[in-house]
Design a protein around this motif. Structure first.
Motif, PDB file in Angstrom:
ATOM      1  N   LEU A  34      40.812 101.449  50.357  1.00 20.73           N
ATOM      2  CA  LEU A  34      40.596 100.143  49.736  1.00 20.73           C
ATOM      3  C   LEU A  34      39.360 100.150  48.835  1.00 20.73           C
ATOM      4  O   LEU A  34      39.395  99.633  47.709  1.00 20.73           O
ATOM      5  CB  LEU A  34      40.435  99.068  50.813  1.00 20.73           C
ATOM      6  N   GLY A  35      38.267 100.728  49.338  1.00 22.38           N
ATOM      7  CA  GLY A  35      37.027 100.743  48.564  1.00 22.38           C
ATOM      8  C   GLY A  35      37.149 101.536  47.286  1.00 22.38           C
ATOM      9  O   GLY A  35      36.619 101.128  46.242  1.00 22.38           O
ATOM     10  N   THR A  36      37.846 102.661  47.349  1.00 21.33           N
ATOM     11  CA  THR A  36      38.043 103.484  46.146  1.00 21.33           C
ATOM     12  C   THR A  36      38.899 102.749  45.123  1.00 21.33           C
ATOM     13  O   THR A  36      38.582 102.717  43.927  1.00 21.33           O
ATOM     14  CB  THR A  36      38.696 104.821  46.515  1.00 21.33           C
ATOM     15  N   TRP A  37      39.978 102.160  45.585  1.00 21.00           N
ATOM     16  CA  TRP A  37      40.892 101.448  44.689  1.00 21.00           C
ATOM     17  C   TRP A  37      40.222 100.236  44.041  1.00 21.00           C
ATOM     18  O   TRP A  37      40.236 100.079  42.816  1.00 21.00           O
ATOM     19  CB  TRP A  37      42.131 101.007  45.476  1.00 21.00           C
ATOM     20  N   ILE A  38      39.597  99.386  44.869  1.00 19.51           N
ATOM     21  CA  ILE A  38      38.964  98.182  44.343  1.00 19.51           C
ATOM     22  C   ILE A  38      37.720  98.535  43.528  1.00 19.51           C
ATOM     23  O   ILE A  38      37.433  97.902  42.501  1.00 19.51           O
ATOM     24  CB  ILE A  38      38.606  97.216  45.489  1.00 19.51           C
ATOM     25  N   GLY A  39      36.969  99.551  43.952  1.00 23.43           N
ATOM     26  CA  GLY A  39      35.806  99.990  43.193  1.00 23.43           C
ATOM     27  C   GLY A  39      36.192 100.467  41.811  1.00 23.43           C
ATOM     28  O   GLY A  39      35.486 100.201  40.831  1.00 23.43           O
ATOM     29  N   ARG A  40      37.305 101.157  41.714  1.00 21.19           N
ATOM     30  CA  ARG A  40      37.805 101.625  40.417  1.00 21.19           C
ATOM     31  C   ARG A  40      38.157 100.442  39.511  1.00 21.19           C
ATOM     32  O   ARG A  40      37.828 100.426  38.320  1.00 21.19           O
ATOM     33  CB  ARG A  40      39.033 102.498  40.653  1.00 21.19           C
ATOM     34  N   ILE A  41      38.838  99.444  40.080  1.00 26.49           N
ATOM     35  CA  ILE A  41      39.230  98.268  39.296  1.00 26.49           C
ATOM     36  C   ILE A  41      37.998  97.530  38.772  1.00 26.49           C
ATOM     37  O   ILE A  41      37.914  97.195  37.582  1.00 26.49           O
ATOM     38  CB  ILE A  41      40.086  97.318  40.150  1.00 26.49           C
ATOM     39  N   PHE A  42      37.025  97.284  39.650  1.00 28.44           N
ATOM     40  CA  PHE A  42      35.841  96.528  39.249  1.00 28.44           C
ATOM     41  C   PHE A  42      34.921  97.320  38.321  1.00 28.44           C
ATOM     42  O   PHE A  42      34.149  96.734  37.571  1.00 28.44           O
ATOM     43  CB  PHE A  42      35.075  96.070  40.484  1.00 28.44           C
ATOM     44  N   ALA A  43      35.017  98.640  38.379  1.00 34.44           N
ATOM     45  CA  ALA A  43      34.193  99.463  37.492  1.00 34.44           C
ATOM     46  C   ALA A  43      34.746  99.505  36.074  1.00 34.44           C
ATOM     47  O   ALA A  43      34.008  99.768  35.122  1.00 34.44           O
ATOM     48  CB  ALA A  43      34.097 100.889  38.044  1.00 34.44           C
ATOM     49  N   ARG A  44      36.024  99.229  35.932  1.00 28.82           N
ATOM     50  CA  ARG A  44      36.675  99.387  34.637  1.00 28.82           C
ATOM     51  C   ARG A  44      37.120  98.074  33.993  1.00 28.82           C
ATOM     52  O   ARG A  44      37.377  98.027  32.791  1.00 28.82           O
ATOM     53  CB  ARG A  44      37.906 100.299  34.788  1.00 28.82           C
ATOM     54  N   ARG A  45      37.218  97.004  34.762  1.00 28.47           N
ATOM     55  CA  ARG A  45      37.766  95.759  34.207  1.00 28.47           C
ATOM     56  C   ARG A  45      36.765  94.612  34.297  1.00 28.47           C
ATOM     57  O   ARG A  45      35.954  94.550  35.201  1.00 28.47           O
ATOM     58  CB  ARG A  45      39.049  95.373  34.943  1.00 28.47           C
ATOM     59  N   THR A  46      36.878  93.716  33.316  1.00 23.01           N
ATOM     60  CA  THR A  46      36.090  92.489  33.308  1.00 23.01           C
ATOM     61  C   THR A  46      37.049  91.309  33.254  1.00 23.01           C
ATOM     62  O   THR A  46      37.968  91.282  32.434  1.00 23.01           O
ATOM     63  CB  THR A  46      35.162  92.445  32.078  1.00 23.01           C
ATOM     64  N   PHE A  47      36.860  90.339  34.142  1.00 23.62           N
ATOM     65  CA  PHE A  47      37.741  89.186  34.178  1.00 23.62           C
ATOM     66  C   PHE A  47      36.975  87.973  34.692  1.00 23.62           C
ATOM     67  O   PHE A  47      35.887  88.100  35.286  1.00 23.62           O
ATOM     68  CB  PHE A  47      38.970  89.458  35.059  1.00 23.62           C
ATOM     69  N   LYS A  48      37.514  86.814  34.452  1.00 20.15           N
ATOM     70  CA  LYS A  48      36.863  85.585  34.870  1.00 20.15           C
ATOM     71  C   LYS A  48      36.803  85.508  36.401  1.00 20.15           C
ATOM     72  O   LYS A  48      37.780  85.755  37.089  1.00 20.15           O
ATOM     73  CB  LYS A  48      37.628  84.375  34.325  1.00 20.15           C
ATOM     74  N   GLY A  49      35.644  85.160  36.897  1.00 19.29           N
ATOM     75  CA  GLY A  49      35.452  85.053  38.341  1.00 19.29           C
ATOM     76  C   GLY A  49      35.107  86.365  39.013  1.00 19.29           C
ATOM     77  O   GLY A  49      35.025  86.423  40.249  1.00 19.29           O
ATOM     78  N   LYS A  50      34.878  87.419  38.234  1.00 15.85           N
ATOM     79  CA  LYS A  50      34.589  88.732  38.803  1.00 15.85           C
ATOM     80  C   LYS A  50      33.316  88.710  39.647  1.00 15.85           C
ATOM     81  O   LYS A  50      33.280  89.278  40.747  1.00 15.85           O
ATOM     82  CB  LYS A  50      34.452  89.766  37.682  1.00 15.85           C
TER      83      LYS A  50
END
Length: 226
Positions: A34-50
């Protein structure tokens, strides 16, 4: 040392250790994924409410363990639809089982893995990933063959720290899973009960055991970072 010569006492000593390792291993695997998957998403994407969502993910790191345990009881208790669904599905509540200890460990260990994974992926050169896309590699191959290897040092550190955190979890586990010998009693809760009941010999043995395990985990992290 006479404690170790008694088979019954040996079982009493080893039971929390094996249970703690089992819980830390299972929760560690889930946290790593979970941490690897979500960490990858948050490291690469910007979105409202991040920022708000990321703060919620990191919240268990700063909240008192008793507060985390309280929220877990509210979410998974008999009065919640989640708890009722689990009880209907498995014919028993999840509270005061070793599964509850796994959930508590996941919640408190996740922020460490997430933060390490996010930092690791942020350090990966995007030009290398873009070059792989130009060569026709899909996102899954880029992630497995480029991003993960380049961020491996951070991922390994996060994995070990998460395992150590899960191994030492006490407050949330005690509230949510209880302290049932042979069922939910982990090393930290066993130490607490041993001290409370005046069994200082057993308390020392468990303390030494978890100190050795934690020392080895942290030593591996230091070696990997050098």
């Amino acid at each position: 040392m006479d404690l170790l010569l008694n088979n019954e006492t040996m079982h009493e000593f080893l039971s929390p250790i094996w249970l703690s390792i089992k819980i830390a291993t299972i929760s560690g695997v889930i946290v790593i994924l979970l941490g690897t998957w979500i960490g990858r998403i948050f490291a690469r994407r910007t979105f409202k409410g991040k920022a708000v969502l990321e703060t919620l993910l990191m919240l268990p790191m700063v909240l008192p363990p008793t507060v985390v345990g309280f929220f877990l009881i509210v979410i998974f208790g008999k009065n919640s639809w989640v708890g009722q669904a689990i009880e209907w599905l498995f014919k028993q509540p999840i509270i005061f089982t070793w599964y509850a200890a796994v959930i508590a460990s996941i919640v408190v260990a996740f922020p460490l893995m997430y933060q390490s994974a996010k930092s690791g992926f942020q350090g990966v050169d995007r030009d290398i990933e873009d070059a792989a896309r130009v060569d026709g590699a899909n996102e899954w191959r880029i992630f497995l063959l480029i991003s993960v290897p380049l961020a491996s040092k951070a991922l390994i550190s996060g994995s070990i720290l998460s395992f150590a955190r899960a191994l030492g979890e006490f407050g949330a586990t005690l509230m949510f899973a209880g302290n049932i010998p042979g069922e939910t009693q982990t090393i930290p809760t066993a130490i607490y009960i041993a001290i409370d009941s005046g069994q200082m010999g057993m308390a020392w043995l468990w303390v030494i055991s978890i100190v050795i395990i934690s020392f080895i985990m942290l030593l591996i992290v230091r070696v990997k970072q050098d």
